[in-house]
Design an enzyme around this catalytic site. Structure first.
Site: not given
Length: 287
Positions: A104, A267
């Site tokens: 991320d 994620h």
């Protein structure tokens, strides 16, 4: 919270910012950079495996966790500055060259480090992110609603900090819950919320940089043909199916030596599916 078996120190970077850094193991160095809204703790499962034959270095990024949160002066939270932090930490620990993986926000820092320091970063892993320019290019229409936080935190100082600061646990908790395929352990979720609650201004500054100075830096590299020279592995969810683009093709334009893998976890893959992440990172380290 800490990663069991790791030692902790505060390492001063090039501009005097002190980072909280966890270090464990011996062998070839691997630096792991966390994402949003997390801390270095997100790597606890992966680090516990890699530490068997590597020196594993897990910092809290500037502005996050227990690291310093300097006031933003324009380039304080540029990914170029944060990449310099990573190089400074590794050198302070005695490593001139190292493998690097990020998730991320940490993956954006890792990407910039690979472009700016190609003789220092030997291998590069990026988890569930697109390079900044490509991210802005693919977000459009109603599908861009998934990235509402990018637009909110990209606004000038004042409003984003006030809105998020009014209900930080609701804001950061939204992403921990919506982006995961399962629930975080309560103590880990609480640790992430506490860390983010105390870092609203610096987290917003990190995201604001990705709507301003980071775009400028990436655009210059795209225009000049600068590419990642080291082996690169990218692990992603199947974003393309939802948003209508070819993620592997976007990454290949930056990374000629690319392995691109679509993973089955959500994620937060280093916590939801650590075995798959470990497998692919270990394969990367042998290339």
């Amino acid at each position: 919270m800490q990663i069991p078996g790791f030692t902790y120190d505060r390492v001063t970077t090039q501009d005097g910012t002190r980072l909280n850094v966890a270090v464990g193991g011996t062998g070839a160095p691997v630096v792991l950079l966390h994402g949003f809204p997390q801390t270095h703790l997100m790597w606890r499962h992966v680090a516990a495996d890699l530490v068997s034959d590597h020196t594993v270095i897990c910092p809290d990024l500037r502005g996050y966790g227990d690291s310093d949160k300097p006031a933003d002066t324009g380039d304080t939270y540029a990914k170029r500055t944060m990449a310099q932090d990573v190089v400074a930490v590794a050198r302070a620990l005695g490593h001139e060259r190292f493998a690097l993986a990020g998730h991320d926000r940490g993956a954006l820092v890792a990407f910039r480090a690979g472009l700016d320091h190609p003789d220092t970063v030997t291998h590069l892993g990026c988890l569930d992110v697109l390079p900044t320019l490509d991210m802005w290019d693919v977000l459009h229409g109603t599908t861009a609603a998934v990235g509402f936080h990018l637009y909110l935190m990209g606004q000038p100082p004042g409003l984003p900090e006030a809105m998020i600061g009014a209900a930080p646990d609701a804001f950061f908790g939204h992403f921990l819950d919506a982006w995961a395929q399962g629930a975080f352990p309560p103590d880990v979720r609480a640790a992430y919320l506490a860390a983010s609650r105390n870092a609203v201004t610096s987290i917003v500054a990190d995201y604001r940089a990705s709507a301003t100075i980071d775009v400028e830096h990436d655009q210059r590299d795209r225009d000049s043909g600068t590419r990642l020279r080291m082996p690169v592995t990218v692990l992603q969810q199947d974003w393309g199916a939802a948003l209508g683009y070819d993620a592997a093709a976007l990454w290949r334009a930056w990374a000629p030596d690319l392995t691109h893998v679509t993973v089955s976890s959500g994620h937060f893959m280093a916590e939801e599916g650590p075995a798959e992440v470990i497998k692919h990172l270990r394969e990367l380290l042998t290339r």
